[in-house]
Design an enzyme around this catalytic site. Sequence first.
Site, PDB file in Angstrom:
ATOM      1  CD  GLN A  92      -1.146  -0.275   3.740  1.00 35.63           C
ATOM      2  OE1 GLN A  92      -1.569   0.724   4.487  1.00 35.63           O
ATOM      3  NE2 GLN A  92      -1.757  -1.482   3.793  1.00 35.63           N
ATOM      4  CG  HIS A  94      -0.623   5.812   3.696  1.00 34.33           C
ATOM      5  ND1 HIS A  94      -1.535   5.122   3.790  1.00 34.33           N
ATOM      6  CD2 HIS A  94       0.406   5.159   4.336  1.00 34.33           C
ATOM      7  CE1 HIS A  94      -1.458   3.905   4.477  1.00 34.33           C
ATOM      8  NE2 HIS A  94      -0.219   3.765   4.885  1.00 34.33           N
ATOM      9  CD  GLU A 129       1.472   3.260   7.961  1.00 34.86           C
ATOM     10  OE1 GLU A 129       0.160   3.795   8.050  1.00 34.86           O
ATOM     11  OE2 GLU A 129       1.922   2.374   7.733  1.00 34.86           O
ATOM     12  CG  HIS A 251       4.269   1.073   3.538  1.00 31.30           C
ATOM     13  ND1 HIS A 251       3.640   2.234   3.011  1.00 31.30           N
ATOM     14  CD2 HIS A 251       3.405   0.584   4.583  1.00 31.30           C
ATOM     15  CE1 HIS A 251       2.681   2.546   3.503  1.00 31.30           C
ATOM     16  NE2 HIS A 251       2.348   1.582   4.599  1.00 31.30           N
ATOM     17  NE  ARG A 270      -6.274  -2.304   1.472  1.00 34.85           N
ATOM     18  CZ  ARG A 270      -7.111  -1.380   1.843  1.00 34.85           C
ATOM     19  NH1 ARG A 270      -7.804  -0.816   0.914  1.00 34.85           N
ATOM     20  NH2 ARG A 270      -7.483  -1.296   3.067  1.00 34.85           N
TER      21      ARG A 270
END
Length: 383
Positions: A92, A94, A129, A251, A270
């Site tokens: 995925q 972001h 994240e 990642h 994804r």
Amino acid sequence: MDRLDNTVRPYAWGSTTAIAQLLGVEPTGEPQAEMWMGAHPGAPSRTGRGTLAEVIDADPERELGAASVAKFGPRLPFLLKLLAAGAPLSLQVHPDLDQAKAGYADEERRGVPAGAPHRTYKDASHKPELICALTDFDGLCGFRPPLRAAGLLDALGVDSLKPYVDLLHAHPEQAALREVLTAILTADRDEMARTVTEATAACDRLGGDHTPYAAIAHHYPGDPGVIAAMLLNYVRLQPGEALYLGAGVPHAYLNGLGVEIMANSDNVLRCGLTPKHVDVPELLRIVRFEAGDPGVLRPEAAPDGEELYDTPVDEFRLSRYVLPPGGTTRDLTRAAPQILLCTTGSPRAGEHELSPGTSVFVPAGEKAEVSGTGTLFRATVVV
């Protein structure tokens, strides 16, 4: 401060033992993937005053502090988790903040239902994240240099992969990675499934650098993401090491237990290793086709025994305290909201005796003294 009662999410990829072992309880036999600590509407932590979301909504400035509310709005801007991967998560990426705002506004304007399986943007926030390993932790992070990826693919001896190998040799770095990922994700599904089957057998036979991809392939037989994963850096974190995943960086987490912190968003695009929707055009717009070292983080010493995992975002700040036997009391009072998570030992936070897997919420400005022996992770914001 408030002791938190936290929800464990039973996603299929979760470990059946890791979170239970940390908590010192008997495993249920079912996957336990993530334990959420925060005010996310999907599973807000519970306190003696109601859910943490309700507590914050009742008086945002008291709980979060005026500076945090001014900067991030009347909400806790991060979500803290224990993450226990027993199988690979989806590959995925972001979006950044501008991309998230634009994508969310576009889907709202087009009337894409919030719960639709083809909905890409669930909110208007970015989702950087950080994952910090508590055990050996395996993952994929960022693109390998194209020539290294070409060597990994070429060694498989699969004829249908040779065009990808040639592309990785023939073009500049960013163009090579873009063309190959595009070709993988847009290939005929049946033909790609046969390619993945052949590649899986070769990975099993070769071992070595191909071993992680063999394991991925056995979890996701025939999935194009198996080949896409071979374009990425494989990383094994040691306990205490971390990875920061910024916008556009592809990642996947493969195996292990860690502490994860992220901006409070659900925006995920994804690339594979999933039965869920893959929006290829939007994915290719968001991915940063830049090869390089994955950048393993190690904690940096800060004042008063704090060990900081330095990242370039303000929505979260993660640090660690290793409290030795006979150590002195430390004052962690901060003019911003905090969650303290125990991962080893039996430290004390205020009036709360903690044990591995337990956590407390500390409102902005509340006295936060910690003592005793063990390891505490501290999640807060930068204001």
